[in-house]
Design an enzyme around this catalytic site. Structure first.
Site, PDB file in Angstrom:
ATOM      1  N   ALA A 121       0.852  -1.197   0.000  1.00 47.65           N
ATOM      2  CA  ALA A 121       0.000   0.000   0.000  1.00 47.65           C
ATOM      3  C   ALA A 121       0.886   1.244   0.000  1.00 47.65           C
ATOM      4  O   ALA A 121       2.032   1.198   0.440  1.00 47.65           O
ATOM      5  CB  ALA A 121      -0.915   0.015   1.213  1.00 47.65           C
ATOM      6  N   PHE A 122       0.338   2.346  -0.487  1.00 41.89           N
ATOM      7  CA  PHE A 122       1.158   3.558  -0.655  1.00 41.89           C
ATOM      8  C   PHE A 122       1.695   4.057   0.676  1.00 41.89           C
ATOM      9  O   PHE A 122       2.667   4.819   0.703  1.00 41.89           O
ATOM     10  CB  PHE A 122       0.346   4.650  -1.360  1.00 41.89           C
ATOM     11  N   LYS A 123       1.060   3.665   1.767  1.00 39.03           N
ATOM     12  CA  LYS A 123       1.505   4.168   3.065  1.00 39.03           C
ATOM     13  C   LYS A 123       2.960   3.783   3.363  1.00 39.03           C
ATOM     14  O   LYS A 123       3.633   4.469   4.119  1.00 39.03           O
ATOM     15  CB  LYS A 123       0.564   3.712   4.161  1.00 39.03           C
ATOM     16  N   ASP A 124       3.447   2.707   2.751  1.00 40.33           N
ATOM     17  CA  ASP A 124       4.857   2.325   2.924  1.00 40.33           C
ATOM     18  C   ASP A 124       5.803   3.416   2.418  1.00 40.33           C
ATOM     19  O   ASP A 124       6.953   3.498   2.871  1.00 40.33           O
ATOM     20  CB  ASP A 124       5.171   1.037   2.156  1.00 40.33           C
ATOM     21  N   MET A 127       5.924   5.626   5.503  1.00 40.38           N
ATOM     22  CA  MET A 127       6.131   4.959   6.786  1.00 40.38           C
ATOM     23  C   MET A 127       7.531   4.382   6.925  1.00 40.38           C
ATOM     24  O   MET A 127       8.122   4.419   8.006  1.00 40.38           O
ATOM     25  CB  MET A 127       5.096   3.856   6.922  1.00 40.38           C
TER      26      MET A 127
END
Ligand SMILES: *Cc1c(COP(=O)(O)O)cnc(C)c1O
Length: 477
Positions: A121-124, A127
């Site tokens: 997911a793009f949150k990586d 993060m």
């Protein structure tokens, strides 16, 4: 660069440095951190950025926001974070060296692949940087940090994969019990690292978010237990996301005279807020397209000028679950700019919001929204299925449910001669139930995820109770 709160004038709360806000969540008045002004890229500087690789671009952008980290340290953190080994889960045919490869569907229509990291997911994208920044900051001061977060799926797993095994950090992650996909549940709950704690709350995502807010607002507890956050309100996350708007822009254009539009699958407004910031810094963005699912509180605002946060009970459980929100936490940052940085006004608006009441900016600053490039649209389950099918048939490519919402709404706002970049926020593999429903087959999955759902799981079930969560942290921190 110093940061103020969206809710207090700079004479009321002294502005802070990047390192001072890095480990915190909300500002002490409940507002969000914002830079005192946006760093600007001149035409010459923009030309110099074209041709840089991801790490060089990230340094050029982030060194403007984190100017209190010595340049060599920041460069080494960035170089460790944005590697093809970390972002290795590319679809066949894409180049992992690009970190965020651009896939062209047809001339003028592109996908920016942001979901090749460890949790798909793009949150990586943000993060993984945060994990390394936190470790750096904690090592400097010898502090410990207990991260408290709320997730409807992607944030939690992304945070846990960024923080697992990091020295001095523990993660307490709240998620709505039984409401994540099997893949997401397995991804989070199969982690056995002793510094990772999964708390499954008997409620919905907003209940989880409210518990995090309640605990964060208990200043004594927060200080005693060194509570920090990785939710999308964290400024460093937003700043890290600014980078890929630059990367996508340069990949889709040949000259800085061109403008592009971005379509952004949106929930808490963190991703598209980064686009807004890139635009304010001088990146030639024409439109920022806010794509929502059935939980359309943002679409409603951009169509009508009325922001009407929903009650948590009204939050719909959809097939693009990472966009299932009833209020959008980062939206306050844009409203702060829209209100010409009048913190008293933002404080008044959010005192309404915090009581569950709407605000109406028609006849006020709403008329200025077009100057910021924002437009919006919504997508439903039926739209999602149709879009997944259409993209698969036309381009032989599987998109996930959130990206499908971005494609659907993006196409509604497409303009002749303006390249459209849809942000690919997750991989289809995470949402196999809906992919099955749309295509009648299983999604492609990177080999390293084989057998994930069969791994043993580790989690605690808790009530919708800030006190229960505090007790758990107190016992395990
Ligand atoms: C978190 C998430 C979103 C929404 O992003 P916001 O920054 O909350 O607007 C969209 N798609 C996916 C797959 C996500 O994980």
């Amino acid at each position: 660069m110093h940061y103020q709160s969206t809710r207090s004038a700079t004479h009321a709360i002294a502005p802070k440095t990047f390192m001072q806000i890095l480990l915190g969540g909300l500002m002490e008045d409940g507002g969000l951190a914002m830079p005192l002004s946006y760093p600007q890229f001149s035409a010459d500087e923009l030309s110099a950025l074209r041709g840089m690789n991801y790490r060089e671009l990230a340094f050029a952008v982030l060194s403007k926001f984190a100017d209190d980290i010595p340049a060599d340290d920041l460069r080494s953190i960035i170089n460790r974070t944005y590697t093809p080994e970390v972002y290795c889960n590319v679809r066949p045919g894409s180049n992992a060296q690009d970190i965020t490869p651009l896939t062209t569907l047809e001339p003028g229509l592109h996908l920016l692949e942001l979901s090749n990291g460890p949790t798909l997911a793009f949150k990586d994208m943000a993060m993984q940087l945060l994990g390394n920044l936190f470790e750096y900051a904690l090592a400097k001061t010898g502090q410990q940090l207990n991260i408290l977060g709320a997730t409807s799926g992607d944030t939690g797993s992304s945070a846990e994969y960024a923080m697992r095994g990091k020295h001095g950090v523990r993660v307490f992650m709240l998620s709505p019990h039984g409401k994540m996909s099997r893949f997401q549940t397995a991804q989070m709950f199969s982690l056995q690292d002793p510094n990772i704690f999964n708390l499954a709350v008997r409620g919905v995502f907003d209940d989880c978010q409210d518990i995090v807010k309640a605990v964060s607002n208990d200043h004594a507890f927060k200080a005693a237990h060194s509570i920090g956050t990785v939710n999308s309100i964290n400024w460093a996350r937003v700043a890290a996301q600014v980078v890929y708007y630059f990367k996508g822009y340069f990949a889709a254009t040949t000259s800085n005279d061109q403008r592009v539009s971005f379509s952004v699958p949106s929930g808490n407004f963190g991703n598209v807020c980064a686009g807004h910031i890139a635009r304010m810094m001088g990146l030639p963005i024409r439109k920022l397209i806010v794509a929502t699912n059935e939980n359309d509180v943002l679409d409603e605002f951009f169509r009508t000028g009325v922001y009407r946060p929903r009650a948590t009970a009204e939050t719909l459980h959809t097939s693009s679950p990472s966009m299932d929100i009833s209020k959008a936490s980062n939206f306050e940052r844009f409203i702060f700019d829209l209100c010409e940085r009048d913190a008293a006004k933002v404080a008044a608006l959010w005192s309404q919001v915090d009581q569950g009441r709407p605000f109406d900016l028609t006849g006020d600053v709403f008329a200025k929204v077009p100057q910021y490039g924002f437009v919006s649209g919504r997508s439903t389950h039926a739209d999602r299925l149709n879009t997944i099918r259409a993209v698969y048939e036309k381009y032989k490519l599987m998109v996930d449910t959130h990206t499908a919402d971005g494609v659907k709404v993006g196409l509604e706002h497409r303009e002749q001669g303006v390249p459209m970049i849809v942000l690919e926020t997750a991989q289809a593999a995470k949402f196999d139930e809906t992919i099955h429903e749309a295509l009648g087959c299983a999604p492609w999955r990177p080999a390293s995820f084989d057998g994930l759902e069969a791994l043993p799981q580790r989690f605690e079930v808790v009530d919708v109770s800030a006190d229960q969560v505090k007790n758990f942290i107190h016992t395990h921190a």
